[in-house]
Design a protein around this motif. Structure first.
Motif, mmCIF file in Angstrom:
data_model
loop_
_atom_site.group_PDB
_atom_site.id
_atom_site.type_symbol
_atom_site.label_atom_id
_atom_site.label_comp_id
_atom_site.label_asym_id
_atom_site.label_seq_id
_atom_site.Cartn_x
_atom_site.Cartn_y
_atom_site.Cartn_z
ATOM 1 N N PHE A 221 0.988 -1.235 -0.123
ATOM 2 C CA PHE A 221 0.095 0.165 -0.147
ATOM 3 C C PHE A 221 0.688 1.723 0.308
ATOM 4 O O PHE A 221 0.347 2.127 0.671
ATOM 5 C CB PHE A 221 -1.156 0.435 1.359
ATOM 6 C CG PHE A 221 -1.758 -0.547 1.056
ATOM 7 C CD1 PHE A 221 -3.130 -0.352 0.534
ATOM 8 C CD2 PHE A 221 -1.714 -2.045 1.443
ATOM 9 C CE1 PHE A 221 -4.153 -1.279 -0.235
ATOM 10 C CE2 PHE A 221 -3.498 -2.664 0.694
ATOM 11 C CZ PHE A 221 -4.281 -2.783 0.545
ATOM 12 N N CYS A 222 2.257 0.912 -0.365
ATOM 13 C CA CYS A 222 2.878 2.374 -0.114
ATOM 14 C C CYS A 222 3.049 3.470 -1.684
ATOM 15 O O CYS A 222 2.636 2.767 -2.567
ATOM 16 C CB CYS A 222 4.353 1.753 -0.428
ATOM 17 S SG CYS A 222 5.318 3.014 -0.876
ATOM 18 N N TYR A 223 2.217 4.223 -1.813
ATOM 19 C CA TYR A 223 2.116 5.263 -2.844
ATOM 20 C C TYR A 223 3.623 5.316 -3.379
ATOM 21 O O TYR A 223 2.874 4.927 -4.878
ATOM 22 C CB TYR A 223 1.537 6.499 -2.193
ATOM 23 C CG TYR A 223 0.951 7.406 -2.856
ATOM 24 C CD1 TYR A 223 0.286 7.189 -4.061
ATOM 25 C CD2 TYR A 223 2.304 8.304 -3.721
ATOM 26 C CE1 TYR A 223 0.126 8.998 -5.348
ATOM 27 C CE2 TYR A 223 2.543 9.521 -5.174
ATOM 28 C CZ TYR A 223 0.860 9.417 -5.488
ATOM 29 O OH TYR A 223 1.150 10.293 -6.164
ATOM 30 N N ARG A 224 4.616 5.875 -3.023
ATOM 31 C CA ARG A 224 5.506 6.352 -4.105
ATOM 32 C C ARG A 224 5.636 4.325 -4.762
ATOM 33 O O ARG A 224 6.538 4.949 -6.089
ATOM 34 C CB ARG A 224 7.028 6.622 -3.278
ATOM 35 C CG ARG A 224 8.235 7.047 -3.798
ATOM 36 C CD ARG A 224 9.427 7.430 -2.652
ATOM 37 N NE ARG A 224 10.488 7.340 -3.878
ATOM 38 C CZ ARG A 224 11.191 7.013 -3.822
ATOM 39 N NH1 ARG A 224 11.541 6.173 -3.834
ATOM 40 N NH2 ARG A 224 12.443 7.844 -5.039
ATOM 41 N N ALA A 225 6.460 3.336 -4.117
ATOM 42 C CA ALA A 225 6.045 2.082 -4.570
ATOM 43 C C ALA A 225 4.971 1.835 -5.937
ATOM 44 O O ALA A 225 5.770 1.394 -7.021
ATOM 45 C CB ALA A 225 6.321 1.307 -3.422
ATOM 46 N N GLN A 226 4.157 2.609 -5.578
ATOM 47 C CA GLN A 226 2.507 1.678 -6.750
ATOM 48 C C GLN A 226 3.511 2.779 -7.581
ATOM 49 O O GLN A 226 3.064 2.321 -8.764
ATOM 50 C CB GLN A 226 1.459 2.045 -6.103
ATOM 51 C CG GLN A 226 1.122 1.589 -5.581
ATOM 52 C CD GLN A 226 -0.163 0.848 -4.697
ATOM 53 O OE1 GLN A 226 -0.580 2.286 -4.476
ATOM 54 N NE2 GLN A 226 -0.509 0.707 -3.491
ATOM 55 N N CYS A 227 3.652 3.944 -7.452
ATOM 56 C CA CYS A 227 3.753 4.989 -8.931
ATOM 57 C C CYS A 227 4.846 4.196 -8.916
ATOM 58 O O CYS A 227 4.873 4.569 -10.848
ATOM 59 C CB CYS A 227 4.173 6.624 -7.802
ATOM 60 S SG CYS A 227 2.639 7.290 -7.155
ATOM 61 N N PHE A 228 6.195 3.971 -8.661
ATOM 62 C CA PHE A 228 7.159 3.191 -9.264
ATOM 63 C C PHE A 228 6.869 1.795 -10.497
ATOM 64 O O PHE A 228 7.229 1.784 -11.390
ATOM 65 C CB PHE A 228 8.374 3.072 -8.864
ATOM 66 C CG PHE A 228 9.857 4.141 -8.543
ATOM 67 C CD1 PHE A 228 10.634 4.772 -9.517
ATOM 68 C CD2 PHE A 228 9.092 5.143 -7.530
ATOM 69 C CE1 PHE A 228 11.590 5.335 -8.981
ATOM 70 C CE2 PHE A 228 10.107 6.120 -6.917
ATOM 71 C CZ PHE A 228 10.883 6.365 -8.042
ATOM 72 N N ASP A 229 5.803 1.430 -9.993
ATOM 73 C CA ASP A 229 5.825 0.316 -10.509
ATOM 74 C C ASP A 229 4.656 0.735 -11.915
ATOM 75 O O ASP A 229 4.569 0.177 -12.847
ATOM 76 C CB ASP A 229 4.264 -0.987 -9.459
ATOM 77 C CG ASP A 229 4.223 -2.122 -10.126
ATOM 78 O OD1 ASP A 229 5.397 -2.939 -9.927
ATOM 79 O OD2 ASP A 229 3.094 -2.174 -10.773
ATOM 80 N N SER A 230 3.651 1.561 -11.563
ATOM 81 C CA SER A 230 2.728 1.525 -12.888
ATOM 82 C C SER A 230 3.875 2.575 -13.729
ATOM 83 O O SER A 230 3.783 2.259 -14.571
ATOM 84 C CB SER A 230 2.329 3.109 -12.392
ATOM 85 O OG SER A 230 1.097 2.737 -11.806
ATOM 86 N N SER A 231 5.099 3.159 -13.320
ATOM 87 C CA SER A 231 6.110 3.779 -14.243
ATOM 88 C C SER A 231 6.286 2.208 -15.323
ATOM 89 O O SER A 231 6.384 2.593 -16.292
ATOM 90 C CB SER A 231 7.567 4.744 -13.972
ATOM 91 O OG SER A 231 6.571 5.636 -13.093
ATOM 92 N N ARG A 232 7.038 2.010 -14.829
ATOM 93 C CA ARG A 232 7.890 0.507 -14.655
ATOM 94 C C ARG A 232 6.600 -0.383 -16.251
ATOM 95 O O ARG A 232 7.530 -0.869 -16.736
ATOM 96 C CB ARG A 232 8.186 -0.102 -14.139
ATOM 97 C CG ARG A 232 9.101 0.286 -13.653
ATOM 98 C CD ARG A 232 9.715 -1.105 -12.315
ATOM 99 N NE ARG A 232 8.672 -1.714 -11.531
ATOM 100 C CZ ARG A 232 8.991 -1.659 -9.664
ATOM 101 N NH1 ARG A 232 9.307 -0.009 -10.210
ATOM 102 N NH2 ARG A 232 7.898 -1.834 -8.835
ATOM 103 N N ARG A 233 5.228 -0.736 -15.601
ATOM 104 C CA ARG A 233 4.859 -1.311 -16.450
ATOM 105 C C ARG A 233 4.047 -0.122 -18.101
ATOM 106 O O ARG A 233 4.200 -0.410 -18.989
ATOM 107 C CB ARG A 233 3.070 -1.470 -16.413
ATOM 108 C CG ARG A 233 3.069 -2.481 -14.559
ATOM 109 C CD ARG A 233 2.022 -2.486 -13.501
ATOM 110 N NE ARG A 233 2.229 -3.072 -12.879
ATOM 111 C CZ ARG A 233 2.299 -4.511 -12.766
ATOM 112 N NH1 ARG A 233 1.659 -4.926 -14.110
ATOM 113 N NH2 ARG A 233 1.918 -5.608 -11.553
ATOM 114 N N LEU A 234 4.069 1.136 -17.424
ATOM 115 C CA LEU A 234 4.198 1.984 -19.053
ATOM 116 C C LEU A 234 4.922 1.794 -19.569
ATOM 117 O O LEU A 234 4.925 1.555 -20.631
ATOM 118 C CB LEU A 234 3.668 3.294 -18.562
ATOM 119 C CG LEU A 234 3.181 4.342 -19.159
ATOM 120 C CD1 LEU A 234 1.820 3.536 -20.147
ATOM 121 C CD2 LEU A 234 2.801 5.696 -18.524
ATOM 122 N N MET A 235 6.430 2.074 -19.156
ATOM 123 C CA MET A 235 7.764 2.133 -19.694
ATOM 124 C C MET A 235 7.330 0.577 -21.172
ATOM 125 O O MET A 235 7.944 0.891 -21.820
ATOM 126 C CB MET A 235 8.879 2.049 -18.923
ATOM 127 C CG MET A 235 9.205 3.710 -18.949
ATOM 128 S SD MET A 235 10.544 3.564 -17.879
ATOM 129 C CE MET A 235 10.304 3.178 -16.162
#
Length: 340
Positions: A221-235
């Motif tokens: 539930f870490c916001y920052r970790a979820q942001c990085f995960d979204s970025s990896r998936r989008l990249m």
């Protein structure tokens, strides 16, 4: 007889860009204990005696620069999304849109849902990544209203969808309109949060530079970790090389430390490093708003050019793009409604 409903909830917007309306919105928004974690008397004094009186003038000017003929972009885009989703559903499924702050309020939305006789309700806060200052605050507001209700609908609440394939696909389809090779660098800019907020949601958050490299039970539930995960998936979906992308965080306030790196600092650093063309995604915002149009599309662009860059381009948000409409329907299918 079952009557199904979908409740979309966005953050909100002032009634108008006039200073008085902006001040009223800031007072409501920042008086939420989830937003400013201080004892009530201190929070009241800070918001009503310092932030709203002094910040409202600057914020009103910012809102005026993006206000459309139909009002707030955030509200109009969200209304368009709700209409588009309603058109894709059978007529007996009701779609309601509310704002956490401002109008149409959660209280007004709940009254309309009751009037429709909805018995099975799906609640989708339109925040891809989880934060207790957004998704959890929406849950608080609904729970407070429901305390006095003798009968509640069978309901399901979506805390996040940062990793959902359809959400990533929707942003990818918007991004595919741009030639990534034509840009020197790409930013994935997310709304910022105080570090203390992030640390409350993960056991090992911000303990080292690699803590957001993956999602597991420690930081689910870490916001920052979820942001990085979204970025990896989008990249990965867009086949953008990792070394061409920087994940960063915008919209911070003064006070305690906020999560890094800061978008405005990254923009200036890139310009000074001879980056001439910069493309910016904002994957924590599903509708264009003050933070995307004004903060990135106007202010960040001006700062970038002034520091030596040539062009900063904002990738539009999802708004009511057909792929986002489809994504919402796919996200909502993840938890099928069941009667008790």
């Amino acid at each position: 007889m079952q009557k199904k409903g979908i409740w979309l909830i966005q953050l909100g917007s002032p009634r108008s860009p006039k200073r008085g309306d902006v001040a009223a919105y800031l007072r409501e928004f920042l008086s939420d204990p989830r937003m400013i974690q201080l004892p009530s008397p201190l929070r009241w004094g800070l918001v009503n005696c310092i932030i709203a009186p002094f910040r409202s003038k600057k914020s009103a000017a910012a809102y005026s620069s993006i206000w459309g003929k139909n009002g707030s972009p955030l509200v109009t885009h969200s209304e368009d999304l709700a209409v588009a989703i309603q058109k894709r559903l059978p007529s007996d499924i009701w779609v309601e849109l509310s704002m956490r702050y401002g109008s149409p309020s959660i209280e007004q939305g709940w009254q309309r849902i009751k009037e429709r006789g909805v018995t099975d309700l799906k609640i989708l806060p339109l925040f891809p990544q989880y934060s207790f200052s957004t998704s959890a605050s929406v849950f608080d507001a609904i729970s407070n209203i429901w305390k006095s209700e003798p009968v509640l609908p069978n309901h399901q609440f979506f805390s996040f969808f940062y990793q959902h394939e359809a959400f990533i696909e929707a942003f990818a389809q918007v991004g595919e309109n741009f030639d990534f090779d034509a840009y020197d660098h790409i930013l994935m800019s997310y709304h910022g949060l105080p570090e203390s907020y992030v640390k409350q949601t993960g056991k090992e958050c911000l303990l080292n530079e690699r803590c957001c490299d993956r999602i597991d039970e420690r930081n689910a539930f870490c916001y920052r970790a979820q942001c990085f995960d979204s970025s990896r998936r989008l990249m990965e979906r867009l086949k953008i090389p990792k070394n061409k992308v920087t994940v960063c965080f915008q919209s911070r306030l003064s006070g305690p430390p906020w999560i890094r790196p800061f978008t405005d600092h990254v923009v200036l650093d890139l310009a000074k490093q001879s980056c001439k063309r910069l493309l910016v995604f904002c994957p924590s915002f599903v509708a264009d708003c003050l933070e995307t149009i004004e903060e990135i599309g106007i202010r960040a662009r001006e700062d970038f050019v002034e520091a030596g860059g040539e062009e900063l381009t904002l990738v539009p948000s999802l708004n009511a793009h057909p792929a986002w409409v489809e994504a919402c329907l796919q996200i909502l299918k993840e938890k099928p409604l069941e009667s008790p």
